[in-house]
Design a protein around this motif. Structure first.
Motif, PDB file in Angstrom:
ATOM      1  N   GLN A  46      22.127 -10.529  -2.032  1.00  0.00           N
ATOM      2  CA  GLN A  46      21.159 -10.895  -3.066  1.00  0.00           C
ATOM      3  C   GLN A  46      19.774 -11.186  -2.491  1.00  0.00           C
ATOM      4  O   GLN A  46      18.758 -10.903  -3.117  1.00  0.00           O
ATOM      5  N   PRO A  81      24.774 -15.468  -6.679  1.00  0.00           N
ATOM      6  CA  PRO A  81      24.913 -14.071  -6.258  1.00  0.00           C
ATOM      7  C   PRO A  81      26.094 -13.363  -6.921  1.00  0.00           C
ATOM      8  O   PRO A  81      26.167 -12.143  -6.924  1.00  0.00           O
ATOM      9  N   ASP A 120      26.756 -13.791 -10.089  1.00  0.00           N
ATOM     10  CA  ASP A 120      26.335 -13.587 -11.478  1.00  0.00           C
ATOM     11  C   ASP A 120      27.432 -13.986 -12.471  1.00  0.00           C
ATOM     12  O   ASP A 120      27.751 -13.253 -13.407  1.00  0.00           O
TER      13      ASP A 120
END
Lengths: 63, 336
Positions: free
Chosen positions: A53, B304, B306
């Motif tokens: 990410q 990360p 989600d």
């Protein structure tokens, strides 16, 4: 499952905008510095995906 | 922090204060020209990168001010001809408050200790303990052997032995002093003295009615500009002296599936970015206490995996007169 780093896109610490952000972010020791470059230690990876990410070069993806 | 300006018929200026920004990204979500960008909030929160949470593209910003009215945390402000749009009647306003009711506050300071943003200004004047006790205390230096039992055990630190014997000190030149501005006449010194050299009487109970009433004064203020409306202060206040109204109502849930699960302690990105100190990692999973969550959504962006689902059901932004603005602002109410 761990992660993989695209060597063509990775800044290899020296050219990373944050000098190895993935190494600093990973608290599992799954991404470490070795010989001035980034190395993945798959057995330590917990698949949290923080490195994926946050990589400024988007060089990291699922292995 | 940034300040960008536009001249022309009306002088417009957009200012961003990073210290008030929580990294929620609401401004980015509502910007009609996609001119705002949210930075890497997890590395910033962990101190790995030093940069503002939000940046602006000066070329595409149209200085409409929607970001500034949508920000519940006062991190962005648009001014027109020097007047902040939040002070212009026709612009939307947040009906949120964080207020300490002076008449109820007892100045215990629990709110000050718990505030995750250091937004509380707190000071108090406690009475001098010596004014609340009465008694007499005297040490007979003829009898004192300077053993220092009394000085070592005095809970108030009121007894001082000078010239405690050392290799370089004249052990015969000792002296003992009592600081009556500290002595609370507890009597421990008298009890431990092996030589009965201490004469002490406590008359606090005898003079109880004559001793002045305890009055604790002070000041507790919430700095509204840095308050994130988490409501830790109001929940912890033992006398209900604080009112906090939150910007949003709704829920925040962790929704795991076969592929995506919370990694808890390995990741803890949610905990790091939460401005409210509302997130904990318990048994390897992220747990959010909605009592303290302000539904800003920073953790949703940070996750990360989600797997954090934010559903805002209402927001306390009133006086939205523009239909297009209303439409954009309503997108904040749909699950993020």
């Amino acid at each position: 499952m761990a992660v993989k780093i695209d060597p063509d896109v990775c800044g290899h610490i020296a050219n990373c905008p944050v000098q190895g952000l993935c190494i600093k972010l990973c608290e599992q020791g799954a991404i470490i510095e070795e010989d001035g470059d980034v190395k993945i230690v798959p057995e330590n990876c917990d698949d949290c995906d923080l490195c994926i990410q946050n990589c400024p070069n988007q060089a990291i993806s699922k292995a | 922090m940034f300040n960008i300006e536009r001249g022309g018929e009306e002088h417009r200026k957009l200012s961003y204060k990073d210290k008030n920004c929580v990294g929620c990204g609401i401004c980015v979500d509502v910007c009609p020209t996609d001119s705002l960008r949210l930075g890497p909030i997890v590395p910033i929160a962990r101190g790995l990168i030093e940069m503002d949470l939000v940046s602006v593209n000066q070329e595409s910003c149209v200085f409409c001010g929607l970001c500034s009215v949508a920000c519940p945390f006062d991190a962005l402000s648009l001014s027109i001809e020097g007047t902040d749009v939040k002070d212009i009647k026709s612009y939307p306003k947040w009906d949120i408050e964080s207020e300490v009711h002076d008449e109820d506050c007892i100045y215990c300071g629990r709110c000050y200790a718990v505030c995750p943003q250091d937004s509380i200004i707190f000071r108090r004047n406690l009475p001098n303990p010596v004014d609340l006790v009465r008694g007499e205390m005297d040490i007979d230096e003829e009898q004192c052997i300077y053993c220092s039992f009394c000085a070592d055990m005095c809970p108030a630190g009121a007894i001082l032995i000078k010239n405690i014997p050392t290799a370089s000190n004249d052990a015969l030149n000792n002296s003992i002093e009592v600081d009556l501005s500290k002595c609370i006449f507890c009597g421990i010194c008298k009890r431990v003295c092996p030589e009965d050299a201490i004469n002490q009487v406590c008359s606090t109970c005898m003079y109880y009615d004559e001793i002045e009433e305890v009055e604790i004064t002070g000041e507790t203020l919430i700095s509204e500009s840095s308050c994130v409306y988490c409501s830790w202060c109001s929940k912890i206040c033992p006398v209900d002296a604080i009112t906090i109204s939150k910007p949003f109502e709704g829920t925040l849930e962790l929704v795991e599936n076969d592929e995506k699960v919370c990694k808890g302690d390995s990741c803890h990105a949610c905990l790091d970015v939460c401005p409210c100190n509302a997130v904990k990692i318990e048994d390897g999973k992220s747990v959010t206490d909605l009592n303290f969550c302000n539904l800003c959504g920073a953790c949703v962006t940070a996750c990360p995996q989600d797997i954090r689902v934010l559903s805002r059901t209402s927001m306390k932004l009133n006086n939205v007169n523009s239909e297009s603005w209303n439409e954009i602002l309503n997108t904040l109410l749909i699950g993020k």
